[in-house]
Design an enzyme around this catalytic site. Structure first.
Site, PDB file in Angstrom:
ATOM      1  N   LYS A 288       0.829  -1.207   0.000  1.00  0.00           N
ATOM      2  CA  LYS A 288       0.000   0.000   0.000  1.00  0.00           C
ATOM      3  C   LYS A 288       0.864   1.258   0.000  1.00  0.00           C
ATOM      4  CE  LYS A 288      -2.236  -0.651   3.884  1.00  0.00           C
ATOM      5  NZ  LYS A 288      -1.601  -1.870   4.376  1.00  0.00           N
TER       6      LYS A 288
ATOM      7  N   ARG B  79      12.001  -6.816   4.728  1.00  0.00           N
ATOM      8  CA  ARG B  79      11.849  -5.362   4.753  1.00  0.00           C
ATOM      9  C   ARG B  79      12.850  -4.712   5.715  1.00  0.00           C
ATOM     10  NH1 ARG B  79       5.955  -2.629   4.775  1.00  0.00           N
ATOM     11  NH2 ARG B  79       5.867  -2.998   7.009  1.00  0.00           N
TER      12      ARG B  79
ATOM     13  N   ARG C  46      12.209  -3.169  11.319  1.00  0.00           N
ATOM     14  CA  ARG C  46      11.227  -2.541  12.195  1.00  0.00           C
ATOM     15  C   ARG C  46      10.756  -3.590  13.187  1.00  0.00           C
ATOM     16  NH1 ARG C  46       6.588   0.256   8.673  1.00  0.00           N
ATOM     17  NH2 ARG C  46       5.211  -1.016   9.910  1.00  0.00           N
TER      18      ARG C  46
ATOM     19  N   ARG D   8      -0.019  -9.387  13.209  1.00  0.00           N
ATOM     20  CA  ARG D   8      -0.581  -8.296  12.395  1.00  0.00           C
ATOM     21  C   ARG D   8      -1.508  -8.861  11.318  1.00  0.00           C
ATOM     22  NH1 ARG D   8       4.307  -4.777  10.418  1.00  0.00           N
ATOM     23  NH2 ARG D   8       2.736  -3.290   9.765  1.00  0.00           N
TER      24      ARG D   8
END
Ligand code: AMP
Length: 212
Positions: free
Chosen positions: A13, A123, A156, A167
């Site tokens: 997104k 990531r 992260r 999540r």
């Protein structure tokens, strides 16, 4: 254009939001980024949000609704905006409707959970400026170093495997029902997320053309 981007965390997104933002010259509003900035600045809201984010849970509705209300009232939102990561629950969607900020469409980027897990494990983000990279799909020029500011690239905390699982669970339970919510009012658009960002972008932009 007033657009909501829906999709599981890691569905791409944020990347698509950046591209649409540039193409249509409208701001992207990412509640995740606003909350992370608050966390970094040590504000009261940031401190409250920290335990939720670290656990992969959603920050309480009233907190994010307050953030969005304030942000959408700023002058740069007059011509339109892209909401990335908001709404994430039905009460948030209802609050947005009640604020009187009618949206044109909610675009959902569909990506299988197995692919999400693969993407998120690679990531990396710059600890200084927040720029996003990937060990496979978006490598920096020099390993572990941000191309933009020279900062160190880190994982992260909420991209760690156990948190990612949670999540995804939270997404299916609380956010996915929004697809039905926007389908019911004829505003849902869907796109299959592709392996290559550019391929997804092509599909996304083609869908958005149908709105103009
Ligand atoms: P993101 O970068 O959009 O994945 O957001 C990171 C984290 O911020 C999420 O896992 C939530 O803890 C929190 N967050 C961001 N947006 C929202 C929202 N609309 N509602 C609740 N929590 C949110």
């Amino acid at each position: 254009m007033k657009l909501i981007l829906l999709g599981a965390p890691g569905a791409g997104k944020g990347t698509q939001a950046e591209i649409i933002s540039e193409q249509y010259r409208i701001p992207t509003i990412s509640t995740g980024n606003i909350i992370r900035a608050a966390l970094k600045s040590g504000s009261e809201m940031g401190l409250k949000a920290k335990s939720y984010i670290d656990a992969g849970e959603l920050v309480p509705d009233e907190v994010v609704i307050g953030i969005i209300k304030e942000r959408l009232a700023e002058p740069d939102c007059k011509e339109g905006y892209i909401l990335d990561g908001f709404p994430r629950t039905i009460p948030q969607a209802e609050a947005l409707d009640n604020m009187g900020f009618a949206i044109d469409a909610a675009l959902s980027i569909e990506v299988a959970d197995s692919e999400i897990v693969k993407r998120m494990s690679g990531r990396r983000v710059c600890e200084k400026c927040g720029a996003s990279y990937h060990t496979e799909y978006k490598k920096p020029g020099k390993e572990g170093i941000c191309d933009l500011c020279g900062g160190k690239l880190v994982i992260r905390k909420d991209d760690e495997p156990e948190t990612v699982k949670n999540r995804l669970h939270v997404y299916h339970e609380q956010t996915e029902p929004l697809k039905e919510y926007y389908q019911a009012c004829g505003k849902l658009l869907t796109v299959e997320g592709q392996d290559e960002v550019a391929d997804t972008t092509r599909l996304v932009l083609a869908k958005l053309e149908t709105l103009i």
